[in-house]
Design an enzyme around this catalytic site. Structure first.
Site, PDB file in Angstrom:
ATOM      1  N   GLY A 133      -5.817  -7.402   4.828  1.00  0.00           N
ATOM      2  CA  GLY A 133      -6.488  -8.215   5.832  1.00  0.00           C
ATOM      3  C   GLY A 133      -7.980  -8.318   5.630  1.00  0.00           C
ATOM      4  O   GLY A 133      -8.612  -9.289   6.066  1.00  0.00           O
ATOM      5  N   ASP A 142      -0.347 -11.276   2.186  1.00  0.00           N
ATOM      6  CA  ASP A 142      -0.436 -12.315   3.204  1.00  0.00           C
ATOM      7  C   ASP A 142      -1.908 -12.698   3.378  1.00  0.00           C
ATOM      8  O   ASP A 142      -2.668 -12.623   2.434  1.00  0.00           O
ATOM      9  CB  ASP A 142       0.231 -11.860   4.509  1.00  0.00           C
ATOM     10  CG  ASP A 142      -0.485 -10.707   5.190  1.00  0.00           C
ATOM     11  OD1 ASP A 142      -1.196  -9.943   4.517  1.00  0.00           O
ATOM     12  OD2 ASP A 142      -0.336 -10.564   6.428  1.00  0.00           O
ATOM     13  N   GLY A 144      -5.084  -4.587   7.799  1.00  0.00           N
ATOM     14  CA  GLY A 144      -4.603  -4.534   9.173  1.00  0.00           C
ATOM     15  C   GLY A 144      -4.295  -3.103   9.580  1.00  0.00           C
ATOM     16  O   GLY A 144      -4.091  -2.234   8.736  1.00  0.00           O
ATOM     17  N   GLU A 157       0.241  -4.614  -0.853  1.00  0.00           N
ATOM     18  CA  GLU A 157       1.361  -4.663   0.083  1.00  0.00           C
ATOM     19  C   GLU A 157       2.691  -4.192  -0.482  1.00  0.00           C
ATOM     20  O   GLU A 157       3.529  -3.654   0.262  1.00  0.00           O
ATOM     21  CB  GLU A 157       1.504  -6.094   0.629  1.00  0.00           C
ATOM     22  CG  GLU A 157       0.485  -6.465   1.676  1.00  0.00           C
ATOM     23  CD  GLU A 157      -0.888  -6.774   1.107  1.00  0.00           C
ATOM     24  OE1 GLU A 157      -1.827  -6.904   1.901  1.00  0.00           O
ATOM     25  OE2 GLU A 157      -1.018  -6.879  -0.136  1.00  0.00           O
TER      26      GLU A 157
END
Length: 358
Positions: free
Chosen positions: A119, A150, A71, A142
């Protein structure tokens, strides 16, 4: 919901024979995902799902650096300075996209070449034909920025052999294509020089025939070779005990302990708890859990501090709060999983459908 005009330039769609091609088109940013790109992909994938002339979908990245570096965390950082509401909306649609890909009714081929992080894993590793190369560098890094895996990453890593997924999640290690195959994040190994020919073959052949024509035996996986000490050291549910076990297990394990201790202590403990809780859940349930955790990270100090240290100021010297694993309490961790009330994502209540987001 339609995507803004700028998103149409940042993600490209074309038809080639019976193949629908998605090209992430931000090569200078290693094709980092933003909200507009996610909305555009949702809209186009839903349209192709109902288009009988499209038999297969291919997702790839523009440029030669990778499919997707994750992301757009600079945008997330700027949004956090103003409350984080745009990021929450972005994640909600991104997770819907992840669920759509996992449930897609047609073959979904992902070229996981070069960097495939965060992502980028979400738009590839949930697909049905996941292709890695000798250039692949993938993972969920992360904890380095004070966040937690995620995009369904906690579920994917929880399903890896033994405790290899726990090791990958807590250390945030970059993994080779062979490692990705071992972890279950990918299915096929194809040399990068063969990807253009494979893409051309997908225009007229079935995904199965085309991919198997170009697939080769994967090279050696360093991660698989470390399986014995990884399974031993990461077997428990206590992060501090895992670090102690690593420190007593030899050189490679000691390096892993030092890596974990440099990460956000809160992220490490919440990541470990996420991996344990997600076992046996559906992808939609996992995404709902990750959304709860993600919104708590948005309001906590470490996510902002981690991005500042790694990407904004680039001093690589984050000041985590709390500063050590011992200072992160069980109640601190529990708070990340508390229900969100009317802010729940709710994917598990109404699993992914091929329709517009309301």
């Amino acid at each position: 919901m339609g995507a803004p005009d700028t998103a149409e330039e940042e993600v490209l769609f074309e038809r080639r024979g019976h193949l629908g091609v998605v090209t992430l088109n931000r090569p200078k940013a290693v094709n980092a995902l933003n909200h507009g790109m996610v909305l555009a992909m949702l809209e186009q994938l839903r349209a192709w799902a109902d288009d009988e002339s499209v038999e297969t979908v291919l997702v790839r990245g523009a440029g030669d650096r990778g499919l997707c570096a994750g992301g757009d965390i600079v945008a997330i950082y700027k949004d956090m300075l103003h409350g984080g509401s745009e990021t929450a909306d972005f994640w909600a649609d991104e997770y819907r996209l992840n669920a759509l890909i996992a449930n897609y009714p047609k073959p979904y081929v992902a070229f996981m070449d070069g960097l495939v992080l965060g992502g980028g894993v979400g738009i590839s590793a949930h697909g049905s034909y996941r292709v890695v190369t000798e250039r692949t560098r993938t993972g969920m890094p992360e904890t380095t920025i004070g966040f937690v895996p995620d995009v369904g990453g906690t579920l994917l890593l929880s399903r890896a052999p033994g405790e290899a997924g726990t090791h990958a999640a807590l250390t945030g290690a970059h993994l080779s294509g062979a490692d990705a195959l071992f972890l279950g994040l990918a299915d096929y190994y194809v040399p990068s020089e063969s990807l253009p020919a494979l893409a051309e073959a997908l225009e007229s052949s079935t995904a199965e025939v085309a991919v198997e024509r170009f697939a080769q035996a994967a090279p050696y996986s360093a991660l698989a070779a470390q399986r014995e000490w990884i399974d031993d050291c990461y077997a428990g549910n206590d992060a501090e005990e895992i670090v102690r076990s690593l420190r007593s297990a030899g050189a490679e394990a000691v390096a892993a302990a030092e890596t974990i201790e440099a990460k956000s202590p809160t992220s490490v403990k919440v990541t470990l708890e996420s991996l344990r809780r997600v076992r046996g859940l559906s992808l939609e349930e996992a995404l709902d859990q990750e959304y709860r955790v993600g919104l708590r990270c948005l309001s906590g100090p470490d996510f902002r501090e981690g991005i500042r240290a790694q990407v904004v100021d680039k001093d690589r010297n984050p000041h985590w709060k709390p500063a050590t694993l011992a200072d992160v309490t069980e109640s601190d961790v529990e708070g990340y999983f508390a229900p969100l009330g009317d802010r729940e994502l709710g994917l598990s209540a109404s699993p992914a459908e091929l329709k517009e987001t309301t």
